[in-house]
Design a protein around this motif. Structure first.
Motif, PDB file in Angstrom:
ATOM      1  N   TRP A 106      -0.956  12.178  -9.354  1.00 16.41           N
ATOM      2  CA  TRP A 106      -1.748  13.363  -9.028  1.00 16.41           C
ATOM      3  C   TRP A 106      -0.917  14.636  -9.200  1.00 16.41           C
ATOM      4  O   TRP A 106      -1.403  15.631  -9.731  1.00 16.41           O
ATOM      5  CB  TRP A 106      -2.289  13.270  -7.614  1.00 16.41           C
ATOM      6  CG  TRP A 106      -3.067  14.489  -7.229  1.00 16.41           C
ATOM      7  CD1 TRP A 106      -2.663  15.489  -6.415  1.00 16.41           C
ATOM      8  CD2 TRP A 106      -4.362  14.849  -7.705  1.00 16.41           C
ATOM      9  NE1 TRP A 106      -3.638  16.449  -6.330  1.00 16.41           N
ATOM     10  CE2 TRP A 106      -4.691  16.076  -7.115  1.00 16.41           C
ATOM     11  CE3 TRP A 106      -5.274  14.244  -8.567  1.00 16.41           C
ATOM     12  CZ2 TRP A 106      -5.898  16.716  -7.367  1.00 16.41           C
ATOM     13  CZ3 TRP A 106      -6.480  14.891  -8.806  1.00 16.41           C
ATOM     14  CH2 TRP A 106      -6.782  16.104  -8.214  1.00 16.41           C
ATOM     15  N   ASP A 107       0.330  14.610  -8.753  1.00 11.45           N
ATOM     16  CA  ASP A 107       1.203  15.779  -8.908  1.00 11.45           C
ATOM     17  C   ASP A 107       1.423  16.113 -10.381  1.00 11.45           C
ATOM     18  O   ASP A 107       1.394  17.286 -10.763  1.00 11.45           O
ATOM     19  CB  ASP A 107       2.549  15.541  -8.228  1.00 11.45           C
ATOM     20  CG  ASP A 107       2.453  15.562  -6.713  1.00 11.45           C
ATOM     21  OD1 ASP A 107       1.456  16.096  -6.182  1.00 11.45           O
ATOM     22  OD2 ASP A 107       3.387  15.037  -6.068  1.00 11.45           O
TER      23      ASP A 107
ATOM     24  N   PRO B  89       0.801  -1.234   0.000  1.00 17.64           N
ATOM     25  CA  PRO B  89       0.000   0.000   0.000  1.00 17.64           C
ATOM     26  C   PRO B  89       0.832   1.282   0.000  1.00 17.64           C
ATOM     27  O   PRO B  89       0.413   2.286  -0.581  1.00 17.64           O
ATOM     28  CB  PRO B  89      -0.855  -0.112   1.252  1.00 17.64           C
ATOM     29  CG  PRO B  89      -0.192  -1.126   2.100  1.00 17.64           C
ATOM     30  CD  PRO B  89       0.580  -2.023   1.191  1.00 17.64           C
ATOM     31  N   ASP B  90       2.005   1.249   0.625  1.00 17.99           N
ATOM     32  CA  ASP B  90       2.833   2.461   0.646  1.00 17.99           C
ATOM     33  C   ASP B  90       3.300   2.827  -0.757  1.00 17.99           C
ATOM     34  O   ASP B  90       3.264   3.995  -1.159  1.00 17.99           O
ATOM     35  CB  ASP B  90       4.041   2.272   1.561  1.00 17.99           C
ATOM     36  CG  ASP B  90       3.643   2.168   3.020  1.00 17.99           C
ATOM     37  OD1 ASP B  90       2.588   2.722   3.383  1.00 17.99           O
ATOM     38  OD2 ASP B  90       4.387   1.531   3.776  1.00 17.99           O
ATOM     39  N   ARG B  91       3.748   1.841  -1.503  1.00 19.61           N
ATOM     40  CA  ARG B  91       4.205   2.081  -2.878  1.00 19.61           C
ATOM     41  C   ARG B  91       3.037   2.518  -3.755  1.00 19.61           C
ATOM     42  O   ARG B  91       3.180   3.419  -4.578  1.00 19.61           O
ATOM     43  CB  ARG B  91       4.863   0.809  -3.432  1.00 19.61           C
ATOM     44  CG  ARG B  91       5.352   0.946  -4.830  1.00 19.61           C
ATOM     45  CD  ARG B  91       6.596   1.819  -4.899  1.00 19.61           C
ATOM     46  NE  ARG B  91       7.075   1.831  -6.265  1.00 19.61           N
ATOM     47  CZ  ARG B  91       7.434   2.922  -6.904  1.00 19.61           C
ATOM     48  NH1 ARG B  91       7.421   4.082  -6.294  1.00 19.61           N
ATOM     49  NH2 ARG B  91       7.843   2.857  -8.136  1.00 19.61           N
ATOM     50  N   ALA B  92       1.878   1.907  -3.574  1.00 17.49           N
ATOM     51  CA  ALA B  92       0.698   2.296  -4.350  1.00 17.49           C
ATOM     52  C   ALA B  92       0.320   3.750  -4.053  1.00 17.49           C
ATOM     53  O   ALA B  92      -0.027   4.507  -4.971  1.00 17.49           O
ATOM     54  CB  ALA B  92      -0.471   1.363  -4.044  1.00 17.49           C
ATOM     55  N   ALA B  93       0.408   4.144  -2.793  1.00 19.48           N
ATOM     56  CA  ALA B  93       0.097   5.530  -2.431  1.00 19.48           C
ATOM     57  C   ALA B  93       1.108   6.485  -3.049  1.00 19.48           C
ATOM     58  O   ALA B  93       0.739   7.575  -3.506  1.00 19.48           O
ATOM     59  CB  ALA B  93       0.078   5.680  -0.916  1.00 19.48           C
ATOM     60  N   ASP B  94       2.372   6.101  -3.076  1.00 18.87           N
ATOM     61  CA  ASP B  94       3.396   6.941  -3.704  1.00 18.87           C
ATOM     62  C   ASP B  94       3.122   7.122  -5.190  1.00 18.87           C
ATOM     63  O   ASP B  94       3.287   8.219  -5.730  1.00 18.87           O
ATOM     64  CB  ASP B  94       4.785   6.339  -3.512  1.00 18.87           C
ATOM     65  CG  ASP B  94       5.260   6.421  -2.074  1.00 18.87           C
ATOM     66  OD1 ASP B  94       4.717   7.253  -1.310  1.00 18.87           O
ATOM     67  OD2 ASP B  94       6.169   5.644  -1.719  1.00 18.87           O
ATOM     68  N   ILE B  95       2.707   6.059  -5.850  1.00 17.46           N
ATOM     69  CA  ILE B  95       2.414   6.139  -7.281  1.00 17.46           C
ATOM     70  C   ILE B  95       1.223   7.055  -7.529  1.00 17.46           C
ATOM     71  O   ILE B  95       1.251   7.907  -8.420  1.00 17.46           O
ATOM     72  CB  ILE B  95       2.179   4.732  -7.864  1.00 17.46           C
ATOM     73  CG1 ILE B  95       3.491   3.940  -7.855  1.00 17.46           C
ATOM     74  CG2 ILE B  95       1.608   4.812  -9.266  1.00 17.46           C
ATOM     75  CD1 ILE B  95       3.323   2.479  -8.186  1.00 17.46           C
ATOM     76  N   VAL B  96       0.171   6.890  -6.731  1.00 19.97           N
ATOM     77  CA  VAL B  96      -1.020   7.743  -6.895  1.00 19.97           C
ATOM     78  C   VAL B  96      -0.662   9.197  -6.641  1.00 19.97           C
ATOM     79  O   VAL B  96      -1.081  10.095  -7.369  1.00 19.97           O
ATOM     80  CB  VAL B  96      -2.152   7.276  -5.952  1.00 19.97           C
ATOM     81  CG1 VAL B  96      -3.287   8.281  -5.911  1.00 19.97           C
ATOM     82  CG2 VAL B  96      -2.660   5.910  -6.389  1.00 19.97           C
ATOM     83  N   ARG B  97       0.151   9.445  -5.619  1.00 21.28           N
ATOM     84  CA  ARG B  97       0.569  10.811  -5.308  1.00 21.28           C
ATOM     85  C   ARG B  97       1.374  11.413  -6.458  1.00 21.28           C
ATOM     86  O   ARG B  97       1.179  12.574  -6.838  1.00 21.28           O
ATOM     87  CB  ARG B  97       1.398  10.806  -4.018  1.00 21.28           C
ATOM     88  CG  ARG B  97       1.379  12.109  -3.283  1.00 21.28           C
ATOM     89  CD  ARG B  97       2.047  12.001  -1.907  1.00 21.28           C
ATOM     90  NE  ARG B  97       1.277  11.141  -1.012  1.00 21.28           N
ATOM     91  CZ  ARG B  97       1.760  10.041  -0.426  1.00 21.28           C
ATOM     92  NH1 ARG B  97       3.001   9.665  -0.618  1.00 21.28           N
ATOM     93  NH2 ARG B  97       1.005   9.317   0.368  1.00 21.28           N
ATOM     94  N   ALA B  98       2.268  10.622  -7.050  1.00 25.00           N
ATOM     95  CA  ALA B  98       3.084  11.109  -8.163  1.00 25.00           C
ATOM     96  C   ALA B  98       2.222  11.407  -9.377  1.00 25.00           C
ATOM     97  O   ALA B  98       2.407  12.440 -10.043  1.00 25.00           O
ATOM     98  CB  ALA B  98       4.161  10.088  -8.512  1.00 25.00           C
TER      99      ALA B  98
END
Length: 55
Positions: free
Chosen positions: A36-37, A25-34
């Protein structure tokens, strides 16, 4: 593509996304955040471009 192939590919993609979120989940959240940015910066840059055209 036939509709059945599209349906199978659709389910495979969703299955992979769910698997990726559950296993890391941490990596998935990082990908979604990237992503979105990138999208938000793109929208801001388009707004700046049209603002410069109007000015």
């Amino acid at each position: 593509m036939p509709p059945t192939v599209k349906k199978v590919l659709h389910w495979l993609v969703w299955g992979f996304l769910i698997y990726a979120v559950i296993t890391n989940p941490d990596r998935a959240a990082d990908i979604v955040r990237a992503v979105w940015d990138i999208l938000s910066q793109g929208v801001l840059n388009i707004g700046r471009f049209f603002n410069q055209l109007i000015s």
